[in-house]
Design an enzyme around this catalytic site. Structure first.
Site, PDB file in Angstrom:
ATOM      1  N   ASP A 439       0.985  -1.394  -0.133  1.00 33.91           N
ATOM      2  CA  ASP A 439      -0.148   0.037  -0.014  1.00 33.91           C
ATOM      3  C   ASP A 439       0.842   1.235  -0.182  1.00 33.91           C
ATOM      4  OD1 ASP A 439       0.778  -0.238   2.567  1.00 33.91           O
ATOM      5  OD2 ASP A 439      -1.152  -0.292   3.545  1.00 33.91           O
TER       6      ASP A 439
HETATM    7  C1  LAN Z   1       3.337  -1.027  10.202  1.00 32.82           C
HETATM    8  C2  LAN Z   1       3.174   0.356  10.205  1.00 32.82           C
HETATM    9  C3  LAN Z   1       2.456   0.534   8.765  1.00 32.82           C
HETATM   10  C4  LAN Z   1       1.557  -0.426   8.335  1.00 32.82           C
HETATM   11  C5  LAN Z   1       0.926  -0.068   7.062  1.00 32.82           C
HETATM   12  C6  LAN Z   1       1.565   0.553   6.008  1.00 32.82           C
HETATM   13  C7  LAN Z   1      -0.335   1.171   7.650  1.00 32.82           C
HETATM   14  C8  LAN Z   1       0.106  -1.105   6.793  1.00 32.82           C
HETATM   15  O1  LAN Z   1      -0.845  -0.768   5.781  1.00 32.82           O
HETATM   16  C9  LAN Z   1       0.816  -2.227   6.318  1.00 32.82           C
HETATM   17  C10 LAN Z   1       1.792  -2.778   7.154  1.00 32.82           C
HETATM   18  C11 LAN Z   1       2.656  -1.682   7.941  1.00 32.82           C
HETATM   19  C12 LAN Z   1       3.782  -1.385   7.271  1.00 32.82           C
HETATM   20  C13 LAN Z   1       3.041  -2.100   9.501  1.00 32.82           C
HETATM   21  C14 LAN Z   1       3.504  -3.439   9.597  1.00 32.82           C
HETATM   22  C15 LAN Z   1       3.984  -3.864  11.193  1.00 32.82           C
HETATM   23  C16 LAN Z   1       4.383  -2.702  11.802  1.00 32.82           C
HETATM   24  C17 LAN Z   1       5.872  -2.397  10.994  1.00 32.82           C
HETATM   25  C18 LAN Z   1       3.666  -1.298  11.664  1.00 32.82           C
HETATM   26  C19 LAN Z   1       2.290  -1.560  12.521  1.00 32.82           C
HETATM   27  C20 LAN Z   1       4.711  -0.490  12.642  1.00 32.82           C
HETATM   28  C21 LAN Z   1       4.992  -1.652  13.720  1.00 32.82           C
HETATM   29  C22 LAN Z   1       4.934  -2.884  13.277  1.00 32.82           C
HETATM   30  C23 LAN Z   1       5.939  -3.804  13.675  1.00 32.82           C
HETATM   31  C24 LAN Z   1       5.732  -5.216  13.220  1.00 32.82           C
HETATM   32  C25 LAN Z   1       6.422  -4.028  14.974  1.00 32.82           C
HETATM   33  C26 LAN Z   1       7.137  -5.140  15.750  1.00 32.82           C
HETATM   34  C27 LAN Z   1       6.288  -6.207  16.416  1.00 32.82           C
HETATM   35  C28 LAN Z   1       5.983  -7.443  15.827  1.00 32.82           C
HETATM   36  C29 LAN Z   1       4.861  -7.802  16.571  1.00 32.82           C
HETATM   37  C30 LAN Z   1       6.462  -8.181  14.998  1.00 32.82           C
END
Ligand code: LAN
Length: 716
Positions: A439
């Site tokens: 996205d």
């Molecule tokens: C995010 C932040 C952005 C988010 C969007 C772009 C909004 C989404 O549409 C796709 C997935 C994504 C990129 C995403 C994936 C997982 C993240 C990186 C996070 C929520 C921010 C932090 C999280 C990460 C996995 C934290 C580490 C913890 C774990 C449980 C592995």
């Protein structure tokens, strides 16, 4: 009120030293302490959040002032830096890595880290949860207590006394989930024999096996590669008097008397979100036996596989790692292998880019920022609201577009890293972070196309983006079987079976083992492709088919009540906005689509008395819409955007929402942070501070267009 100064430890704070933020052209951000005086961006970021609503602007004034205000807080790099905080389990990585590797943390960092943790402790019981607005949990309380102690707060400090009581009331640190136990073992505050296994052998399995770890979700495999390395080495920090004291503080029994092996599967009931399956328990049991039996030289040999993957990850991310959790584990693995090598020093240096200062103090963010994502939406909201050429906004708009163009991937990952092609794609945060997200790629493409609709060279360059996006769609036989044909996941295609969730060892998160189809990612991907199609014939048949398949997935993913479950924002409101936009942009509106009508009614039925919308984080956890008592600005904007794009006919409903947005606007033109907007893995909330500008500006802009199209004008 936030604690601001003395918290019981001495921090040297010379009068002529200040915190200032450095941001590179590629959006990499780092807070520095020194003689540089803070500028507008820093003052904005450090200002406590209590703006007064003014609410007297007309629609035009509201839009223009909001866009101007948003433009003034942009950094010259073209990004909108913000404290992307919420999860309470990130800072432990930075502190544990520093402690393990004996890398000193500067005093000004120490005091700000402590200040944040003190400020975020639960007002009643003094503990911490998985995320900032969570109830206190064993995991959150243990690791944040340990951080405070490692950073030098005394055991007798009232904050520690209160938190320790809460921790011991929960049964002490033995009730930690897997990741908590791993951090405690790394710090020599727990024993590895009490941690469920993560052997490096897994990474040496042949790739064709359906459960191969490199087919897992990028985050999970990114974390478990260094964890396997540390587990297999049973890496533990050198014991010292402070650690010995902490050992005596966090358990109900004396450390020596604890039977750690018997605590392997013990998880505090408050923490448990995703219990073990019998299959996982059996697998763990077998792996424990194997671990006891296998000679050390075999373990060392297998560890080379895990370490090799750590190195590949560092190479592909300019030594940053995908996110702070694996970044911290990676730093310890590098230290154990290489000591204070050049690579180790860079890895440590880059970890500081994930620490961010805010009014509550300094904390480790969810990622190294949200730069590309926010800039892409900012550009779009300026266009939709027709302010992209307006005064200072034009400057901000152009800088954001240039930043996006600089941030597109132009190199592939190194061989042997089990990564797909990334050229043409965009990340969520920065180019250095190195991971394409479906996205983010689509929204960034949409933004640059809005800015340069006739630039043939750019459109040519976007061919790669389109190839990449199309390659991310789940359209193989297995997705057909699982009814997610046509969908888009987050970073990669779904590569392994969701049955792997039966082996999810994390205990506190759901759906982390593999990629899943995501409604929001599918919506954005459709939008990116639709925009591209308006400007080019490249692969037009493939794109058309991709959009059709994606729409069919969305239709199937709609719940009988008309809603879509949101995985990355809270929750049904967030997803509703994206889905309605995807349908609207492909010609499906309220007037001609039953799906859209149901989607609109779901939202309209949840409008609050004050005219807005407000949805609680509980929706994400329980998979049922849970309303808040009062509306908030961001969710009101989301609902309005969905309804306006769907051409929901009743303008009275929409006007009420618009009035709520206007009534909450401050004299300066911005809005207060009113709550958390984002979520991940169903259980952890995360803030998106720029959403309070982006979405209200877009909603008001769309409303203005609607009025214009009907030949009407706004009346205050
Ligand atoms: C995010 C932040 C952005 C988010 C969007 C772009 C909004 C989404 O549409 C796709 C997935 C994504 C990129 C995403 C994936 C997982 C993240 C990186 C996070 C929520 C921010 C932090 C999280 C990460 C996995 C934290 C580490 C913890 C774990 C449980 C592995």
């Amino acid at each position: 009120m936030y604690y601001s100064e003395s918290i019981g430890i001495e921090s040297a704070r010379p009068q002529n030293e200040f915190w200032s933020l450095e941001v590179s052209d590629l959006g990499n951000q780092k807070w520095k302490y020194g003689p540089v005086r803070p500028g507008v961006v820093e003052s904005h970021l450090l200002q406590p959040n209590k703006p007064q609503p003014y609410g007297k602007y007309s629609l035009d004034q509201a839009i223009e002032l909001a866009a101007l205000n948003f433009s003034t807080v942009q950094h010259e790099s073209g990004t909108w830096p913000n404290q992307y905080k919420g999860p309470m389990f990130m800072t432990i990585g930075y502190v544990a890595s520093s402690y393990f590797t004996k890398t000193p943390i500067p005093g000004h960092v120490v005091s700000e880290l402590i200040r944040y943790i003190v400020n975020s402790s639960h007002p009643v019981d003094g503990g911490w949860g998985l995320h900032e607005t969570d109830k206190s949990t064993c995991f959150g309380t243990t690791i944040n207590y340990v951080i405070l102690r490692l950073l030098g707060l005394s055991k007798d400090h009232p904050v520690c006394v209160k938190a320790r009581k809460t921790l011991l009331d929960m049964g002490g640190a033995v009730g930690n989930p897997h990741w908590g136990k791993i951090w405690l073992s790394v710090l020599n505050l727990y024993k590895w024999e009490g941690v469920n296994p993560a052997p490096s052998e897994l990474f040496a399995l042949p790739y064709w096996l359906p459960i191969h770890p490199m087919k897992w979700w990028v985050h999970t495999r990114g974390i478990y590669a260094p964890v396997a390395y540390l587990y297999t080495r049973k890496a533990s920090c050198e014991l010292d008097p402070l650690l010995e004291q902490i050992r005596e503080e966090i358990y109900l029994q004396p450390f020596e008397k604890i039977d750690f092996a018997a605590c392997r599967n013990k998880v505090c009931g408050i923490d448990l979100y995703y219990p073990h399956t019998t299959l996982l328990n059996v697998a763990n049991w077998a792996m424990v036996k194997y671990d006891q039996w296998r000679p050390q030289f075999v373990a060392n040999w297998f560890n080379k596989f895990a370490y090799n993957l750590v190195l590949k990850e560092l190479e592909n991310t300019e030594n940053l790692s995908i996110a702070p959790v694996n970044g911290a584990f990676n730093s310890i693995a590098v230290f154990l292998e290489e000591g204070r090598s050049e690579r180790f020093k860079v890895v440590v240096e880059r970890m500081h880019e994930e620490l961010f200062l805010g009014p509550m103090g300094l904390t480790m963010m969810g990622t190294n920022g949200s730069q590309v994502w926010d800039s892409a939406f900012a550009v779009q909201c300026f266009h939709v609201s027709e302010v992209d050429q307006f005064g200072l906004v034009k400057n901000a708009h152009d800088r954001a577009v240039s930043f996006l163009l600089r941030s597109q991937f132009d190199t592939e990952c190194v061989r042997g890293s089990y990564r797909d092609s990334r050229v043409g794609g965009w990340p969520f945060s920065t180019k250095d972070q190195g991971y394409t997200v479906s996205d983010c790629t689509a929204e960034a493409m949409k933004a640059v196309l809005m800015a340069h609709p006739n630039d043939t060279q750019l459109i040519q360059k976007l061919h790669k983006t389109v190839d990449l996006l199309l390659s991310l769609q789940n359209v193989d036989w297995s997705s057909k079987l699982r009814a997610y044909y046509g969908s888009f996941a987050s970073y990669e295609k779904v590569k392994a079976t969701p049955l792997l969730e039966l082996l999810n060892p994390a205990e506190v998160f759901g759906n982390i083992m593999v990629e899943y189809p995501y409604v929001e990612c599918t919506d954005s991907s459709i939008l990116g492709l639709v925009y591209f199609q308006k400007h080019s014939d490249y692969r037009s048949e493939d794109i058309k088919l991709a959009i059709d398949n994606a729409l069919q997935f969305l239709a199937k993913a709609q719940n009988p009540d008309g809603s879509w479950y949101g995985c990355w924002g809270i929750c049904y409101t967030y997803s509703g906005m994206f889905a309605l936009e995807a349908f609207a942009e492909t010609g499906h509106k309220y007037g001609n689509s039953e799906i859209v009508r149901k989607g609109c009614h779901f939202l309209v039925d949840r409008q609050l008395k004050d005219g807005g919308w407000g949805e609680s984080m509980k929706s994400c956890e329980t998979h049922t819409y849970v309303s808040t008592l009062q509306a908030n600005v961001v969710q009101t904007a989301w609902a309005l955007i969905g309804l306006l794009l769907a051409e929901y006919p009743d303008l009275v409903v929409i006007e009420k929402g618009v009035r709520l947005l206007l009534s909450r606007q401050t004299k300066e033109g911005d809005w207060a942070m009113e709550g958390v907007e984002g979520v991940f893995n169903h259980s952890c909330s995360i803030e998106y501070p720029n959403y309070r500008y982006i979405f209200p500006i877009k909603a008001l802009g769309l409303y203005r267009r609607r009025l214009k199209s009907q030949g009407r004008t706004w009346r205050n």
